[in-house]
Enzyme design. Structure first.
Site, PDB file in Angstrom:
ATOM      1  N   ALA A  60       7.467   2.504   0.117  1.00 59.00           N
ATOM      2  CA  ALA A  60       8.013   1.148   0.124  1.00 59.00           C
ATOM      3  C   ALA A  60       8.269   0.668  -1.295  1.00 59.00           C
ATOM      4  O   ALA A  60       9.270  -0.015  -1.563  1.00 59.00           O
ATOM      5  CB  ALA A  60       7.055   0.198   0.844  1.00 59.00           C
TER       6      ALA A  60
ATOM      7  N   ILE B 134       0.823  -1.207   0.000  1.00 59.05           N
ATOM      8  CA  ILE B 134       0.000   0.000   0.000  1.00 59.05           C
ATOM      9  C   ILE B 134       0.858   1.258   0.000  1.00 59.05           C
ATOM     10  O   ILE B 134       0.408   2.336  -0.384  1.00 59.05           O
ATOM     11  CB  ILE B 134      -0.952   0.005   1.223  1.00 59.05           C
ATOM     12  CG1 ILE B 134      -2.124   0.956   0.986  1.00 59.05           C
ATOM     13  CG2 ILE B 134      -0.205   0.369   2.505  1.00 59.05           C
ATOM     14  CD1 ILE B 134      -3.212   0.839   2.026  1.00 59.05           C
ATOM     15  N   SER B 135       2.116   1.143   0.395  1.00 55.80           N
ATOM     16  CA  SER B 135       2.997   2.311   0.570  1.00 55.80           C
ATOM     17  C   SER B 135       3.782   2.633  -0.698  1.00 55.80           C
ATOM     18  O   SER B 135       4.592   1.823  -1.151  1.00 55.80           O
ATOM     19  CB  SER B 135       3.979   2.064   1.715  1.00 55.80           C
ATOM     20  OG  SER B 135       5.002   3.043   1.709  1.00 55.80           O
ATOM     21  N   PRO B 136       3.601   3.844  -1.257  1.00 52.70           N
ATOM     22  CA  PRO B 136       4.422   4.223  -2.409  1.00 52.70           C
ATOM     23  C   PRO B 136       5.894   4.375  -2.039  1.00 52.70           C
ATOM     24  O   PRO B 136       6.769   4.132  -2.865  1.00 52.70           O
ATOM     25  CB  PRO B 136       3.807   5.557  -2.857  1.00 52.70           C
ATOM     26  CG  PRO B 136       3.131   6.106  -1.644  1.00 52.70           C
ATOM     27  CD  PRO B 136       2.653   4.909  -0.879  1.00 52.70           C
TER      28      PRO B 136
END
EC number: 5.99.1.4
Length: 216
Positions: free
Chosen positions: A15, A11-13
């Site tokens: 990451a 979900i994390s850009p």
């Protein structure tokens, strides 16, 4: 050779960019990487925090800044049709692609990140897309099984116990490095920078009690 653990949630850009940038950031250094999918929302819940996308001004800044970071790194980044979205099917799929007791390999993690962040604006949780991705990755375990669900729960709880509070986080020798912008610190540590050995790491984190916000 140092062993790194890369904690992430697709979900994390940040990451996603960190995953792509890791080989370049640590080029020439001797290390191995273990990829550990965890549920970012569970970290936020345990710590009593909202996600960046849940605070509108912060959401706007986050996506402007991540767009700039992608531009600066020369990496493609396409925001999905919906964000935030439910990442549980992708997290479970990642774990299901690894045998019990093992972690997903880089190729699996890469394909999952790109499903979300190089999708030309498609919905990452679309049922047809998820089915196609699962068929492509051919998991060795059932992503919907209690075994896989428990693996994700245990991995997330272990990360919390270790002190992980966000993604991406890299752990090496018990030290936690959070965020895309911590990679220069990771590289310095792997190179043996004396700053990490002379007490500065510990001293910087010493509590300095101050004014505390009153409860509402």
């Amino acid at each position: 050779m140092k062993h790194l653990r890369f904690y992430f949630d697709p979900i994390s850009p940040y990451a996603a960019l960190a995953f792509e940038h890791l080989p370049q950031a640590l080029e020439g250094l001797s290390y191995s990487v273990e990829y550990r999918p965890i549920l970012f929302a569970a970290l936020l819940h345990a710590l009593g925090q909202k996600g960046p996308a849940e605070i509108e001004p912060k959401r706007q800044w986050t996506f402007r800044q991540i767009s700039w970071a992608a531009h600066k790194l020369g990496q493609p980044l396409q925001v999905p049709a919906q964000h935030p979205f439910n990442p549980l099917p992708l997290l479970r799929l990642a774990w299901a692609c690894a045998p019990a007791g093992d972690t997903p390999n880089r190729a699996t993690v890469e394909r999952i990140f790109r499903h979300v962040w190089r999708s030309e604006g498609a919905h990452p949780a679309d049922a047809a897309r998820l089915a196609a991705l699962s068929q492509e990755l051919a998991p060795v375990r059932d992503p919907a099984s209690e075994e896989v669900k428990e693996t994700l729960r245990v991995a997330t709880e272990a990360a919390l116990t270790l002190g992980v509070f966000g993604v991406p986080t890299i752990e090496v020798d018990g030290r936690l490095f959070w965020g895309l912008d911590s990679f220069d610190m990771v590289a310095a540590y792997l190179k043996g920078d004396p700053w990490f050995q002379q007490g500065d790491w510990e001293a910087a984190a010493v509590p300095r009690p101050g004014v505390r916000r009153a409860a509402p």
